[in-house]
Design a protein around this motif. Structure first.
Motif, mmCIF file in Angstrom:
data_model
loop_
_atom_site.group_PDB
_atom_site.id
_atom_site.type_symbol
_atom_site.label_atom_id
_atom_site.label_comp_id
_atom_site.label_asym_id
_atom_site.label_seq_id
_atom_site.Cartn_x
_atom_site.Cartn_y
_atom_site.Cartn_z
ATOM 1 N N VAL A 17 0.852 -1.192 0.000
ATOM 2 C CA VAL A 17 0.000 0.000 0.000
ATOM 3 C C VAL A 17 0.889 1.244 0.000
ATOM 4 O O VAL A 17 1.745 1.394 0.871
ATOM 5 N N SER A 43 -3.127 0.154 -3.736
ATOM 6 C CA SER A 43 -2.943 -1.040 -2.920
ATOM 7 C C SER A 43 -2.895 -2.266 -3.816
ATOM 8 O O SER A 43 -3.784 -2.468 -4.640
ATOM 9 N N ALA A 113 -7.943 -4.365 -3.030
ATOM 10 C CA ALA A 113 -6.785 -3.871 -3.779
ATOM 11 C C ALA A 113 -7.287 -2.942 -4.881
ATOM 12 O O ALA A 113 -8.402 -3.097 -5.384
#
Length: 164
Positions: A17, A43, A113
């Motif tokens: 991240v 991320s 993500a």
């Protein structure tokens, strides 16, 4: 750097991240007042509970940086699971507050993500009763986010506060 807003990623290059951009105005930040923030975060990994956050907060006293203690959840604190804290602030099932909702930025775990962008948005900083040790001055904050001992993110911030 003393005075003036600054930020940097402090993890090794393997952190999944990463803060891509962050801008904050005005500088110094005024409490109470309006804060304009824009940011982008990417991320490579879903962030799920438990998300441990360790904050180290330092305040400049002349040429010295003094680490502030954790008092009433403010200062250099360790939060064992931010996911639980978020659920307590905003019960799951409720829509995220603006402007997060508009820009599709989640406010609950798991954080999938992907890349999240917040265009310049205004937030009102209320006239909160801050402890005397958290008023006017220059600050440095290091934030480390981990899950199961694995570092996910590390960000350092420097900023100035001006309270009325």
């Amino acid at each position: 750097q003393v005075g003036g807003f600054a930020w940097e990623n402090c993890g090794d290059k393997k952190d999944p991240v990463v803060l891509q951009s962050l801008s904050v105005a005005p500088d110094p930040i005024s409490i109470p007042g309006s804060l304009r923030v824009s940011a982008a975060v990417s991320s490579k990994k879903t962030m799920a509970s438990p998300l441990k956050v360790v904050l180290v907060v330092e305040k400049a006293l002349g040429d010295l940086w003094i680490q502030l203690p954790c008092i009433d959840e403010l200062g250099s604190c360790t939060y064992e699971d931010v996911c639980t804290i978020l659920d307590n602030i905003m019960p799951p099932g409720m829509p995220c507050p603006e402007p997060l909702l508009t820009y599709g930025i989640p406010c609950h775990c798991p954080f999938k993500a992907g890349t999240y962008s917040l265009p310049a948005s205004d937030f009102i900083l209320p006239d909160v009763e801050l402890p005397a040790w958290m008023t006017n001055g220059n600050y440095r904050v290091k934030t480390v986010v981990t899950n199961g001992g694995d570092e996910l993110a590390c960000v350092k911030l420097a900023f100035s506060l001006q309270s009325q």
